[in-house]
Design a protein around this motif. Structure first.
Motif, PDB file in Angstrom:
ATOM      1  N   GLU A   1       0.786  -1.274   0.042  1.00  0.00           N
ATOM      2  CA  GLU A   1       0.099   0.088   0.145  1.00  0.00           C
ATOM      3  C   GLU A   1       0.729   1.086  -0.024  1.00  0.00           C
ATOM      4  O   GLU A   1       2.071   1.285   0.457  1.00  0.00           O
ATOM      5  CB  GLU A   1      -0.932   0.002   1.134  1.00  0.00           C
ATOM      6  N   ILE A   2       0.269   2.623  -0.448  1.00  0.00           N
ATOM      7  CA  ILE A   2       0.632   3.623  -0.168  1.00  0.00           C
ATOM      8  C   ILE A   2      -0.387   4.068   0.649  1.00  0.00           C
ATOM      9  O   ILE A   2      -1.556   4.127   0.536  1.00  0.00           O
ATOM     10  CB  ILE A   2       0.823   4.446  -1.413  1.00  0.00           C
ATOM     11  N   CYS A   3       0.159   4.632   2.014  1.00  0.00           N
ATOM     12  CA  CYS A   3      -0.850   5.047   2.885  1.00  0.00           C
ATOM     13  C   CYS A   3      -0.755   6.559   3.206  1.00  0.00           C
ATOM     14  O   CYS A   3       0.541   7.233   3.083  1.00  0.00           O
ATOM     15  CB  CYS A   3      -0.611   4.356   4.292  1.00  0.00           C
ATOM     16  N   VAL A   4      -1.623   7.319   3.592  1.00  0.00           N
ATOM     17  CA  VAL A   4      -1.560   8.806   3.812  1.00  0.00           C
ATOM     18  C   VAL A   4      -1.568   9.041   5.242  1.00  0.00           C
ATOM     19  O   VAL A   4      -2.330   8.306   5.943  1.00  0.00           O
ATOM     20  CB  VAL A   4      -2.936   9.329   3.090  1.00  0.00           C
ATOM     21  N   ILE A   5      -0.639   9.987   5.830  1.00  0.00           N
ATOM     22  CA  ILE A   5      -0.864  10.409   7.363  1.00  0.00           C
ATOM     23  C   ILE A   5      -1.251  11.640   6.991  1.00  0.00           C
ATOM     24  O   ILE A   5      -0.517  12.708   6.329  1.00  0.00           O
ATOM     25  CB  ILE A   5       0.453  10.108   7.693  1.00  0.00           C
ATOM     26  N   THR A   6      -2.642  12.164   7.248  1.00  0.00           N
ATOM     27  CA  THR A   6      -3.028  13.444   7.268  1.00  0.00           C
ATOM     28  C   THR A   6      -2.563  14.423   8.509  1.00  0.00           C
ATOM     29  O   THR A   6      -1.957  14.072   9.350  1.00  0.00           O
ATOM     30  CB  THR A   6      -4.621  13.475   7.425  1.00  0.00           C
ATOM     31  N   PRO A   7      -2.547  15.782   8.150  1.00  0.00           N
ATOM     32  CA  PRO A   7      -2.349  16.756   9.384  1.00  0.00           C
ATOM     33  C   PRO A   7      -3.177  16.567  10.398  1.00  0.00           C
ATOM     34  O   PRO A   7      -2.800  17.344  11.499  1.00  0.00           O
ATOM     35  CB  PRO A   7      -2.518  18.353   8.722  1.00  0.00           C
ATOM     36  N   ASP A   8      -4.265  15.729  10.441  1.00  0.00           N
ATOM     37  CA  ASP A   8      -5.051  15.501  11.630  1.00  0.00           C
ATOM     38  C   ASP A   8      -4.513  14.358  12.408  1.00  0.00           C
ATOM     39  O   ASP A   8      -5.305  13.623  13.091  1.00  0.00           O
ATOM     40  CB  ASP A   8      -6.576  15.326  11.143  1.00  0.00           C
ATOM     41  N   ASP A   9      -3.620  13.646  12.037  1.00  0.00           N
ATOM     42  CA  ASP A   9      -3.004  12.618  12.803  1.00  0.00           C
ATOM     43  C   ASP A   9      -3.730  11.479  12.393  1.00  0.00           C
ATOM     44  O   ASP A   9      -3.839  10.491  13.248  1.00  0.00           O
ATOM     45  CB  ASP A   9      -2.551  12.845  14.033  1.00  0.00           C
ATOM     46  N   VAL A  10      -4.210  11.253  11.122  1.00  0.00           N
ATOM     47  CA  VAL A  10      -5.072   9.947  10.773  1.00  0.00           C
ATOM     48  C   VAL A  10      -4.056   9.373   9.689  1.00  0.00           C
ATOM     49  O   VAL A  10      -3.789  10.206   8.921  1.00  0.00           O
ATOM     50  CB  VAL A  10      -6.342  10.428  10.156  1.00  0.00           C
ATOM     51  N   VAL A  11      -4.025   7.912   9.862  1.00  0.00           N
ATOM     52  CA  VAL A  11      -3.366   7.330   8.881  1.00  0.00           C
ATOM     53  C   VAL A  11      -4.247   6.218   8.311  1.00  0.00           C
ATOM     54  O   VAL A  11      -5.001   5.538   9.074  1.00  0.00           O
ATOM     55  CB  VAL A  11      -1.853   6.428   9.439  1.00  0.00           C
ATOM     56  N   ALA A  12      -4.077   6.138   6.877  1.00  0.00           N
ATOM     57  CA  ALA A  12      -5.250   5.238   6.245  1.00  0.00           C
ATOM     58  C   ALA A  12      -4.613   4.822   5.042  1.00  0.00           C
ATOM     59  O   ALA A  12      -3.745   5.572   4.194  1.00  0.00           O
ATOM     60  CB  ALA A  12      -6.422   5.862   5.939  1.00  0.00           C
ATOM     61  N   PRO A  13      -4.943   3.604   4.287  1.00  0.00           N
ATOM     62  CA  PRO A  13      -4.561   3.464   2.921  1.00  0.00           C
ATOM     63  C   PRO A  13      -4.939   4.286   2.041  1.00  0.00           C
ATOM     64  O   PRO A  13      -6.127   4.708   2.060  1.00  0.00           O
ATOM     65  CB  PRO A  13      -5.172   1.900   2.738  1.00  0.00           C
ATOM     66  N   PHE A  14      -4.294   4.652   0.722  1.00  0.00           N
ATOM     67  CA  PHE A  14      -4.624   5.377  -0.154  1.00  0.00           C
ATOM     68  C   PHE A  14      -4.783   4.608  -1.373  1.00  0.00           C
ATOM     69  O   PHE A  14      -5.672   4.811  -2.147  1.00  0.00           O
ATOM     70  CB  PHE A  14      -3.572   6.486  -0.430  1.00  0.00           C
ATOM     71  N   LEU A  15      -3.835   3.544  -1.457  1.00  0.00           N
ATOM     72  CA  LEU A  15      -3.858   2.679  -2.816  1.00  0.00           C
ATOM     73  C   LEU A  15      -3.483   1.213  -2.065  1.00  0.00           C
ATOM     74  O   LEU A  15      -2.596   1.405  -1.127  1.00  0.00           O
ATOM     75  CB  LEU A  15      -3.381   3.005  -3.991  1.00  0.00           C
ATOM     76  N   ARG A  16      -3.557   0.179  -2.931  1.00  0.00           N
ATOM     77  CA  ARG A  16      -3.173  -0.967  -2.602  1.00  0.00           C
ATOM     78  C   ARG A  16      -2.796  -1.529  -4.196  1.00  0.00           C
ATOM     79  O   ARG A  16      -3.664  -1.507  -5.059  1.00  0.00           O
ATOM     80  CB  ARG A  16      -4.042  -1.821  -1.786  1.00  0.00           C
ATOM     81  N   ILE A  17      -1.687  -2.429  -4.311  1.00  0.00           N
ATOM     82  CA  ILE A  17      -1.417  -3.306  -5.486  1.00  0.00           C
ATOM     83  C   ILE A  17      -1.858  -4.656  -5.069  1.00  0.00           C
ATOM     84  O   ILE A  17      -1.016  -5.289  -4.187  1.00  0.00           O
ATOM     85  CB  ILE A  17      -0.187  -2.948  -6.209  1.00  0.00           C
ATOM     86  N   ASP A  18      -2.597  -5.427  -5.691  1.00  0.00           N
ATOM     87  CA  ASP A  18      -2.942  -6.727  -5.565  1.00  0.00           C
ATOM     88  C   ASP A  18      -1.752  -7.826  -6.375  1.00  0.00           C
ATOM     89  O   ASP A  18      -1.372  -7.251  -7.332  1.00  0.00           O
ATOM     90  CB  ASP A  18      -4.142  -7.109  -5.833  1.00  0.00           C
ATOM     91  N   GLY A  19      -1.542  -8.687  -5.698  1.00  0.00           N
ATOM     92  CA  GLY A  19      -0.976  -9.821  -6.521  1.00  0.00           C
ATOM     93  C   GLY A  19       0.463  -9.622  -6.687  1.00  0.00           C
ATOM     94  O   GLY A  19       1.244 -10.324  -7.706  1.00  0.00           O
ATOM     95  N   GLN A  20       1.052  -8.880  -6.016  1.00  0.00           N
ATOM     96  CA  GLN A  20       2.427  -8.574  -5.958  1.00  0.00           C
ATOM     97  C   GLN A  20       3.032  -8.316  -4.626  1.00  0.00           C
ATOM     98  O   GLN A  20       4.049  -7.631  -4.311  1.00  0.00           O
ATOM     99  CB  GLN A  20       2.803  -7.150  -6.488  1.00  0.00           C
ATOM    100  N   SER A  21       3.037  -9.478  -3.722  1.00  0.00           N
ATOM    101  CA  SER A  21       3.553  -9.434  -2.495  1.00  0.00           C
ATOM    102  C   SER A  21       5.113  -9.849  -2.602  1.00  0.00           C
ATOM    103  O   SER A  21       5.494  -9.482  -1.270  1.00  0.00           O
ATOM    104  CB  SER A  21       2.940 -10.761  -1.557  1.00  0.00           C
ATOM    105  N   GLY A  22       5.621 -10.193  -3.686  1.00  0.00           N
ATOM    106  CA  GLY A  22       7.027 -10.418  -3.511  1.00  0.00           C
ATOM    107  C   GLY A  22       7.720  -8.979  -3.913  1.00  0.00           C
ATOM    108  O   GLY A  22       8.929  -8.862  -4.125  1.00  0.00           O
ATOM    109  N   SER A  23       6.925  -7.844  -3.946  1.00  0.00           N
ATOM    110  CA  SER A  23       7.485  -6.727  -4.469  1.00  0.00           C
ATOM    111  C   SER A  23       7.571  -5.630  -3.246  1.00  0.00           C
ATOM    112  O   SER A  23       7.264  -5.975  -2.077  1.00  0.00           O
ATOM    113  CB  SER A  23       6.699  -6.067  -5.818  1.00  0.00           C
ATOM    114  N   GLU A  24       7.749  -4.558  -3.630  1.00  0.00           N
ATOM    115  CA  GLU A  24       7.829  -3.016  -2.725  1.00  0.00           C
ATOM    116  C   GLU A  24       7.388  -1.828  -3.540  1.00  0.00           C
ATOM    117  O   GLU A  24       7.740  -1.832  -4.888  1.00  0.00           O
ATOM    118  CB  GLU A  24       9.156  -2.962  -2.012  1.00  0.00           C
ATOM    119  N   ILE A  25       6.646  -1.071  -2.870  1.00  0.00           N
ATOM    120  CA  ILE A  25       6.619   0.081  -3.614  1.00  0.00           C
ATOM    121  C   ILE A  25       7.435   1.197  -3.399  1.00  0.00           C
ATOM    122  O   ILE A  25       7.685   1.365  -2.119  1.00  0.00           O
ATOM    123  CB  ILE A  25       5.022   0.833  -3.207  1.00  0.00           C
ATOM    124  N   THR A  26       7.733   1.965  -4.381  1.00  0.00           N
ATOM    125  CA  THR A  26       9.105   2.872  -4.537  1.00  0.00           C
ATOM    126  C   THR A  26       8.712   3.851  -5.212  1.00  0.00           C
ATOM    127  O   THR A  26       7.722   4.381  -5.897  1.00  0.00           O
ATOM    128  CB  THR A  26      10.027   2.082  -4.969  1.00  0.00           C
TER     129      THR A  26
END
Length: 385
Positions: free
Chosen positions: A323-348
């Motif tokens: 996932e790419i997660c967002v941390i908002t200025p209100d101190d909330v963390v939540a997923p913004f996007l997720r890539i399926d079927g690529q568990s052997g990878s990483e987001i860069t």
């Protein structure tokens, strides 16, 4: 402590977004972010590219490792990693590192004002395991070697000028860099389990050929004041992290991002996002998965980080659930996007186009789990400002 009102002045463009400058003033400390409802809503089903996005957002594949970039004759590099965007007339350029050893280096894709790919080319060759890096205020790309006694290379995103090795910035297992135009220094992370956090202050701002390399010195806690001490021998004959007594240790330094008096950086060994208040010279936690209460931590395997004009941080996962997660200025963390079927990878390599409307990033090893399977994406949609 909510950061919303403190970060609203963020502006995309130039060397960095302006945000977070008064974060600690008037408070003992800010509580690390906690899970909550994200500003963009729930993730939808996987699209044709296997990317789960909130409503209103779309994705496209820009490039694939060992494949010709559409509309060009250029073959995209293996293991795409750290990246940044640069204004190019009415269009823009996205630069991406290649985290392979040997060879490494970096490439770029050029876009028109409509987002059409108009070119792709090499900007750095003959280096080793180029992981992350950072954009300078004078529009160069600092490409960092993630190897023992690695170097920083200053490269031209337009591919016109030859890249220059910047020895004065130290030899260590470099990860990322972030320029601070206010104090005229560059912060750098180190990707080892007992790594340090550095800053390099050039003798002349805009010229990285000479200057002073320093390491952060602080107590063992996760918050409080810090000082800086000169690294006696930046050549790394003795490991830079072991040259100064009391140097603060960080467990696997990763992404690094500066905005308006605050440098945000991540450490993968303990799943933390740190914030360094450069004006007050204090350090604090912005996120720690072990301090999440009332649910499962949404962000694990913290890695590259960037920011948006809203003041939101976007943190990519190395592992986790891609996932790419967002941390908002209100101190909330939540997923913004997720890539399926690529568990052997990483987001860069997350980076926004100069107008803030498009987010670029890569899956370093794609569906194959191999460096030859990298995929570079673009996400377009109603990013808040």
């Amino acid at each position: 402590m909510k950061r919303r009102t403190l970060l609203r002045s963020a502006v995309i463009g130039g060397s960095s977004a302006a945000f977070g400058g008064t974060l600690w003033r008037g408070a003992a400390h800010a509580a690390p972010a906690q899970p909550g409802a994200g500003p963009y809503g729930a993730l939808g089903s996987p699209d044709a590219n296997g990317v789960r996005l909130p409503a209103g957002f779309t994705s496209r594949v820009v490039a694939r490792s060992r494949k010709t970039v559409a509309g060009t004759s250029y073959t995209w590099h293996d293991a795409p990693d750290g990246g940044a965007c640069y204004a190019d007339g009415s269009g823009w350029i996205y630069v991406s590192n290649s985290e392979i050893n040997p060879s490494g280096g970096a490439s770029a894709v050029r876009f028109s004002s409509t987002g059409t790919v108009t070119g792709a080319y090499r900007v750095l060759s003959g280096t080793r395991q180029n992981c992350a890096g950072g954009k300078t205020p004078w529009n160069t790309w600092l490409s960092c070697e993630e190897v023992d006694r690695g170097y920083v290379y200053e490269t031209d995103p337009w591919g016109v000028k030859a890249a220059v090795r910047r020895d004065a910035m130290g030899r260590f297992k470099h990860e990322a860099a972030a320029a601070d135009p206010d104090r005229r220094t560059v912060y750098m992370t180190e990707d080892v389990t007992d790594g340090c956090f550095y800053r390099f202050t050039p003798a002349t701002w805009g010229d990285l050929s000479s200057g002073r390399l320093e390491v952060m010195v602080a107590g063992s806690g996760t918050s409080g004041p810090v000082t800086w001490a000169a690294v006696p021998d930046p050549t790394g004959a003795t490991a830079t992290r072991n040259q100064v007594a009391g140097a603060k240790r960080f467990n696997g330094g990763e992404g690094c991002y500066y905005a308006n008096d605050t440098c945000w950086f991540t450490t993968k060994g303990d799943n933390r996002v740190w914030q360094y208040d450069a004006a007050a010279q204090k350090i604090e936690l912005a996120y720690d998965d072990s301090l999440v209460t009332g649910g499962t931590a949404p962000l694990t395997g913290v890695d590259n980080v960037t920011g948006a004009s809203s003041g939101d941080l976007f943190v990519a996962e190395d592992g986790g659930n891609m996932e790419i997660c967002v941390i908002t200025p209100d101190d909330v963390v939540a997923p913004f996007l997720r890539i399926d079927g690529q568990s052997g990878s990483e987001i860069t390599g997350p980076a926004f186009s100069p107008d803030g409307r498009r987010l670029y990033f890569s899956s370093q090893r794609g569906t194959s789990g191999s460096s030859s399977g990298g995929i570079t994406y673009e996400v377009t949609g109603p990013f808040r400002s």
